[in-house]
Design an enzyme around this catalytic site. Structure first.
Site, PDB file in Angstrom:
ATOM      1  CG  ASP A 161      75.698 102.891  34.861  1.00 40.44           C
ATOM      2  OD1 ASP A 161      76.946 103.422  35.187  1.00 40.44           O
ATOM      3  OD2 ASP A 161      75.715 101.862  34.780  1.00 40.44           O
TER       4      ASP A 161
ATOM      5  CB  THR B  95      81.236  86.889  43.023  1.00 38.77           C
ATOM      6  OG1 THR B  95      81.920  88.139  43.337  1.00 38.77           O
ATOM      7  CG2 THR B  95      82.063  85.858  42.102  1.00 38.77           C
TER       8      THR B  95
ATOM      9  NE  ARG C 237      76.145  94.488  42.850  1.00 31.38           N
ATOM     10  CZ  ARG C 237      75.098  94.086  42.606  1.00 31.38           C
ATOM     11  NH1 ARG C 237      74.574  93.213  43.621  1.00 31.38           N
ATOM     12  NH2 ARG C 237      74.324  93.884  41.701  1.00 31.38           N
TER      13      ARG C 237
ATOM     14  CG  ASP D  68      74.843 100.599  37.841  1.00 29.78           C
ATOM     15  OD1 ASP D  68      74.789 101.488  38.449  1.00 29.78           O
ATOM     16  OD2 ASP D  68      75.237  99.867  37.617  1.00 29.78           O
TER      17      ASP D  68
HETATM   18  C1  PRP Z   1      75.648  99.442  43.874  1.00 28.82           C
HETATM   19  C2  PRP Z   1      74.995 100.019  44.939  1.00 28.82           C
HETATM   20  C3  PRP Z   1      75.505  99.481  46.327  1.00 28.82           C
HETATM   21  C4  PRP Z   1      75.523  98.168  45.757  1.00 28.82           C
HETATM   22  C5  PRP Z   1      74.685  97.137  46.438  1.00 28.82           C
HETATM   23  O1  PRP Z   1      76.930  99.631  43.928  1.00 28.82           O
HETATM   24  O2  PRP Z   1      75.049 101.491  44.991  1.00 28.82           O
HETATM   25  O3  PRP Z   1      76.764  99.965  46.689  1.00 28.82           O
HETATM   26  O4  PRP Z   1      75.629  97.934  44.380  1.00 28.82           O
HETATM   27  O5  PRP Z   1      74.845  95.731  45.991  1.00 28.82           O
HETATM   28  P1  PRP Z   1      74.885  94.718  46.941  1.00 28.82           P
HETATM   29  O6  PRP Z   1      73.912  94.900  48.114  1.00 28.82           O
HETATM   30  O7  PRP Z   1      74.715  93.485  46.194  1.00 28.82           O
HETATM   31  O8  PRP Z   1      76.098  94.720  47.472  1.00 28.82           O
HETATM   32  P2  PRP Z   1      77.843  99.396  42.602  1.00 28.82           P
HETATM   33  O9  PRP Z   1      79.121  98.370  43.068  1.00 28.82           O
HETATM   34  O10 PRP Z   1      77.160  99.062  41.430  1.00 28.82           O
HETATM   35  O11 PRP Z   1      78.872 100.683  42.231  1.00 28.82           O
HETATM   36  P3  PRP Z   1      78.762 102.121  41.757  1.00 28.82           P
HETATM   37  O12 PRP Z   1      77.966 102.776  43.039  1.00 28.82           O
HETATM   38  O13 PRP Z   1      79.965 102.678  41.979  1.00 28.82           O
HETATM   39  O14 PRP Z   1      77.798 102.049  40.770  1.00 28.82           O
HETATM   40  N1  URA Z   2      73.241  97.876  42.355  1.00 30.45           N
HETATM   41  C1  URA Z   2      72.388  98.551  41.650  1.00 30.45           C
HETATM   42  O1  URA Z   2      72.694  99.876  41.505  1.00 30.45           O
HETATM   43  N2  URA Z   2      71.290  98.124  41.240  1.00 30.45           N
HETATM   44  C2  URA Z   2      70.817  96.780  41.675  1.00 30.45           C
HETATM   45  O2  URA Z   2      69.565  96.466  41.204  1.00 30.45           O
HETATM   46  C3  URA Z   2      71.503  96.075  42.234  1.00 30.45           C
HETATM   47  C4  URA Z   2      72.847  96.619  42.766  1.00 30.45           C
END
Ligand code: PRP
Ligand code: URA
Length: 208
Positions: free
Chosen positions: A202, A106, A102, A199
C-alpha cells in the site's frame, strides 16, 4: 544465515520509511536505495573472472562479474518496489515473478501467479525480493517454488524482518541466505510487523 545490514546510511533510510507521514514517492525512492545497499552486501560472493585491462598508463588485471544467468524474483506486489534497485546493479539480470497474497485472517500465502522459467542446470543464481518478512509464509513458499523449478543457488533480500519470520525461514530453508535492512521486535495479532512500516504494498503503490 541471516545478515542484518548495520550501517547509519541504511538505518537513516529505514527510519524515514517507517514514518507514517512519508509519501509514496519518497517511500519508493527509499525502497530502491535500500535495495542497492542490500544487493551490495548480498552479492559479495558473486562469481568473477580475472581479465586483462589496458589503462592509458599500463597493462593490469581486473575482475569481471561472471554470472551468465541471474534471475530476480519479486514477490507480487510489494516485491516490485525493489526491482529497479536490483536492476540498477544487475542490469542484465532476467526477471521472473511470483504472485502471492496473504490470507488476511490466517496470514497464510495464497499463490496466484507463477511466471518464472525453470532452471537450466542449477547453476543460475535466483534472488527473491520482497520488502517484508513477517510470518515468513510468503518467502518460504516462494523459495519452495523456486527449488521445485530446479534452482539451487537462491538468496532472499528484504527490508524489514520479524523474528518469527526469520525463525521459520531458517527452519524451512537453512541453505538460503537472507539479507535484511532491519530486524524488528515482533508480529502483532494481525500478523503485522511491530514497529514495522505498515503495509509495504500500500505504501509503495499509494493504495492506503
Ligand atoms: C506482504 C509482503 C510479503 C508478505 C509478508 O504482501 O509484501 O509478501 O506480506 O508476510 P508473510 O511473511 O507473513 O508472508 P501482501 O500479501 O500484503 O501482498 P501485497 O504485496 O500484494 O500487498
Ligand atoms: N506485510 C506487510 O506489508 N507489512 C507487514 O507488517 C506484514 C506483512
Amino acid at each position: 544465515m541471516h545478515t542484518v545490514l548495520n550501517h547509519p546510511l541504511v538505518q537513516h533510510r529505514v527510519s524515514l520509511m517507517r514514518n507514517r507521514e512519508t509519501p509514496s514517492k519518497l517511500f519508493r525512492e527509499l525502497v530502491n536505495e535500500l535495495t542497492v545497499f542490500l544487493a551490495y552486501e548480498a552479492l559479495r560472493d558473486i562469481r568473477t573472472v580475472e581479465i586483462d585491462i589496458e589503462t592509458p598508463v599500463a597493462r593490469t588485471k581486473g575482475l569481471k562479474v561472471d554470472e551468465p544467468r541471474i534471475i530476480l524474483v519479486p514477490i507480487l506486489r510489494a516485491g516490485m518496489g525493489m526491482l529497479d534497485g536490483m536492476l540498477h546493479v544487475l542490469p542484465y539480470a532476467k526477471v521472473g515473478v511470483l504472485g502471492m497474497q496473504r490470507d488476511e485472517a490466517t496470514a497464510e500465502p495464497i499463490p496466484y501467479y507463477v511466471k518464472v522459467p525453470p532452471a537450466k542446470g542449477g547453476e543460475e543464481l535466483a534472488i527473491v525480493i520482497d520488502p517484508m518478512l513477517a510470518t515468513g509464509g510468503s518467502a518460504c513458499d516462494a523459495v519452495a517454488q523456486l527449488k521445485k523449478l530446479g534452482y539451487k543457488r537462491i538468496k532472499f533480500l528484504n527490508l524489514i524482518s520479524a523474528p518469527e519470520g526469520i525463525a521459520r525461514f531458517e527452519r524451512e530453508h537453512p541453505d538460503v541466505e537472507v539479507f535484511t535492512a532491519a530486524k524488528d521486535e515482533r508480529l502483532n495479532s494481525h500478523y503485522y510487523i511491530v514497529p514495522g512500516l505498515g503495509d509495504a504494498g500500500d505504501r509503495i503503490f499509494g493504495t492506503l
